[in-house]
Write a protein that holds these residues in place. Structure first.
Motif, PDB file in Angstrom:
ATOM      1  N   UNK A  65       0.864  -1.183   0.000  1.00 12.14           N
ATOM      2  CA  UNK A  65       0.000   0.000   0.000  1.00 12.14           C
ATOM      3  C   UNK A  65       0.900   1.233   0.000  1.00 12.14           C
ATOM      4  N   UNK A  66       0.427   2.288  -0.677  1.00 14.91           N
ATOM      5  CA  UNK A  66       1.184   3.542  -0.674  1.00 14.91           C
ATOM      6  C   UNK A  66       0.426   4.673   0.014  1.00 14.91           C
ATOM      7  N   UNK A  67      -0.763   4.355   0.567  1.00 13.32           N
ATOM      8  CA  UNK A  67      -1.541   5.361   1.301  1.00 13.32           C
ATOM      9  C   UNK A  67      -2.407   4.656   2.337  1.00 13.32           C
ATOM     10  N   UNK A  68      -3.003   5.434   3.231  1.00  9.14           N
ATOM     11  CA  UNK A  68      -3.834   4.873   4.300  1.00  9.14           C
ATOM     12  C   UNK A  68      -5.169   4.372   3.741  1.00  9.14           C
ATOM     13  N   UNK A  69      -5.721   3.314   4.384  1.00  9.43           N
ATOM     14  CA  UNK A  69      -7.082   2.865   4.082  1.00  9.43           C
ATOM     15  C   UNK A  69      -7.802   2.604   5.405  1.00  9.43           C
ATOM     16  N   UNK A  70      -9.131   2.779   5.389  1.00  6.33           N
ATOM     17  CA  UNK A  70      -9.967   2.555   6.571  1.00  6.33           C
ATOM     18  C   UNK A  70     -11.140   1.671   6.163  1.00  6.33           C
ATOM     19  N   UNK A  71     -11.460   0.680   7.013  1.00  7.99           N
ATOM     20  CA  UNK A  71     -12.635  -0.169   6.783  1.00  7.99           C
ATOM     21  C   UNK A  71     -13.818   0.489   7.489  1.00  7.99           C
ATOM     22  N   UNK A  72     -14.700   1.128   6.723  1.00 12.22           N
ATOM     23  CA  UNK A  72     -15.826   1.868   7.307  1.00 12.22           C
ATOM     24  C   UNK A  72     -17.132   1.101   7.293  1.00 12.22           C
ATOM     25  N   UNK A  73     -17.212  -0.008   6.553  1.00 10.70           N
ATOM     26  CA  UNK A  73     -18.479  -0.703   6.403  1.00 10.70           C
ATOM     27  C   UNK A  73     -18.263  -2.205   6.558  1.00 10.70           C
ATOM     28  N   UNK A  74     -17.769  -2.631   7.705  1.00  2.41           N
ATOM     29  CA  UNK A  74     -17.478  -4.042   7.941  1.00  2.41           C
ATOM     30  C   UNK A  74     -16.071  -4.389   7.503  1.00  2.41           C
ATOM     31  N   UNK A  75     -15.728  -5.661   7.710  1.00  2.00           N
ATOM     32  CA  UNK A  75     -14.409  -6.119   7.271  1.00  2.00           C
ATOM     33  C   UNK A  75     -14.286  -5.920   5.766  1.00  2.00           C
ATOM     34  N   UNK A  76     -13.081  -5.584   5.310  1.00  2.00           N
ATOM     35  CA  UNK A  76     -12.892  -5.364   3.876  1.00  2.00           C
ATOM     36  C   UNK A  76     -11.648  -6.088   3.372  1.00  2.00           C
ATOM     37  N   UNK A  77     -11.748  -6.578   2.138  1.00  2.00           N
ATOM     38  CA  UNK A  77     -10.572  -7.143   1.486  1.00  2.00           C
ATOM     39  C   UNK A  77      -9.627  -5.996   1.155  1.00  2.00           C
ATOM     40  N   UNK A  78      -8.369  -6.178   1.475  1.00  2.00           N
ATOM     41  CA  UNK A  78      -7.382  -5.134   1.196  1.00  2.00           C
ATOM     42  C   UNK A  78      -7.027  -5.182  -0.294  1.00  2.00           C
ATOM     43  N   UNK A  79      -7.217  -4.049  -0.956  1.00  2.00           N
ATOM     44  CA  UNK A  79      -6.827  -3.911  -2.361  1.00  2.00           C
ATOM     45  C   UNK A  79      -5.504  -3.151  -2.373  1.00  2.00           C
ATOM     46  N   UNK A  80      -4.471  -3.812  -2.848  1.00  5.69           N
ATOM     47  CA  UNK A  80      -3.113  -3.275  -2.826  1.00  5.69           C
ATOM     48  C   UNK A  80      -2.893  -2.396  -4.049  1.00  5.69           C
ATOM     49  N   UNK A  81      -2.121  -1.310  -3.904  1.00  8.98           N
ATOM     50  CA  UNK A  81      -1.968  -0.386  -5.029  1.00  8.98           C
ATOM     51  C   UNK A  81      -0.557  -0.332  -5.617  1.00  8.98           C
ATOM     52  N   UNK A  82       0.350  -1.169  -5.105  1.00 14.88           N
ATOM     53  CA  UNK A  82       1.699  -1.223  -5.702  1.00 14.88           C
ATOM     54  C   UNK A  82       2.129  -2.681  -5.823  1.00 14.88           C
ATOM     55  N   UNK A  83       2.590  -3.041  -7.010  1.00 18.30           N
ATOM     56  CA  UNK A  83       3.062  -4.406  -7.256  1.00 18.30           C
ATOM     57  C   UNK A  83       4.575  -4.396  -7.415  1.00 18.30           C
ATOM     58  N   UNK A  84       5.265  -5.126  -6.522  1.00 18.97           N
ATOM     59  CA  UNK A  84       6.709  -5.311  -6.676  1.00 18.97           C
ATOM     60  C   UNK A  84       6.972  -6.418  -7.699  1.00 18.97           C
ATOM     61  N   UNK A  85       6.247  -7.524  -7.563  1.00 14.04           N
ATOM     62  CA  UNK A  85       6.404  -8.650  -8.493  1.00 14.04           C
ATOM     63  C   UNK A  85       5.140  -9.499  -8.465  1.00 14.04           C
ATOM     64  N   UNK A  86       4.946 -10.245  -9.558  1.00 14.00           N
ATOM     65  CA  UNK A  86       3.803 -11.150  -9.663  1.00 14.00           C
ATOM     66  C   UNK A  86       4.186 -12.265 -10.639  1.00 14.00           C
ATOM     67  N   UNK A  87       5.139 -13.093 -10.233  1.00 15.94           N
ATOM     68  CA  UNK A  87       5.654 -14.174 -11.070  1.00 15.94           C
ATOM     69  C   UNK A  87       4.563 -15.236 -11.217  1.00 15.94           C
ATOM     70  N   UNK A  88       4.168 -15.503 -12.429  1.00 16.44           N
ATOM     71  CA  UNK A  88       3.099 -16.461 -12.700  1.00 16.44           C
ATOM     72  C   UNK A  88       1.747 -15.796 -12.863  1.00 16.44           C
ATOM     73  N   UNK A  89       1.618 -14.536 -12.416  1.00 17.97           N
ATOM     74  CA  UNK A  89       0.384 -13.770 -12.614  1.00 17.97           C
ATOM     75  C   UNK A  89      -0.810 -14.235 -11.809  1.00 17.97           C
TER      76      UNK A  89
END
Length: 191
Positions: A65-89
């Motif tokens: 993550x490159x910025x703050x996030x807040x869960x305001x409406x129940x538990x939330x899946x974290x959506x990441x905004x920076x990818x270092x690597x993704x071997x295999x996709x």
């Protein structure tokens, strides 16, 4: 009678006699010496495992993550905004979900940061909807801190892994990428 004369030449062979009866079987003899090794056999056919297949089984990802996030409406899946690597996709940046396409044993780790005295982070790693491990960083007198956790899991084809942020909780991050999530295949499941 006079003296015997010199011996004469042998006479012709006589007719063969009748065949005799077979005698009893003898005892087994001792083993003979080992013979010489034979020549090498022909070269076998190419196996199915190759460097190409091995590379196709590599799986690894690392996101942040490159910025703050807040869960305001129940538990939330974290959506990441920076990818270092993704071997295999296999990690989907749009959903925050890792989908297993190579069954095997995987290692996952995450680190979270907080910069708030009120909304401390509570995060959990989830496998197919079941919470596996978590981390919390509570401390009303400490506004800057981090925590993390890691786990090794045996995963099957199409298992899903993701991170959730607890309701009313906050994750802190900056362009320094203080909050991260990573995973990789240690070894594939034998076929």
């Amino acid at each position: 009678m006079g003296n015997a004369g010199p011996r004469g030449p042998p006479g012709p062979d006589g007719n063969p006699g009748a065949e005799g009866t077979v005698g009893p079987q003898g005892e087994v003899g001792s083993n003979g010496l080992t013979g010489k090794s034979g020549p090498p056999g022909l070269k076998g056919t190419q196996g199915t495992y190759s460097l190409v297949n091995a590379w196709n089984q590599h799986r690894a990802f690392s996101v942040a993550l490159t910025s703050n996030i807040v869960a305001n409406d129940g538990n939330m899946i974290i959506i990441w905004d920076h990818e270092f690597s993704n071997v295999g996709g296999d990690f989907d940046m749009k959903t925050g979900i890792f989908n297993v396409t190579v069954p095997g044993t995987y290692f996952f780790s995450f680190y979270v940061s907080k910069t708030s005295r009120q909304n401390y982070p509570l995060v959990q790693l989830v496998k197919n909807g079941e919470r596996v491990i978590g981390a919390i960083d509570y401390g009303p007198n400490d506004s800057e801190d981090s925590s993390g956790n890691s786990v090794i899991l045996s995963l099957s084809m199409n298992d899903l892994i993701w991170m959730i942020l607890g309701d009313e909780r906050e994750l802190s991050s900056t362009p320094y990428k203080l909050t991260t999530f990573s995973g990789f295949l240690i070894f594939p499941m034998p076929i």
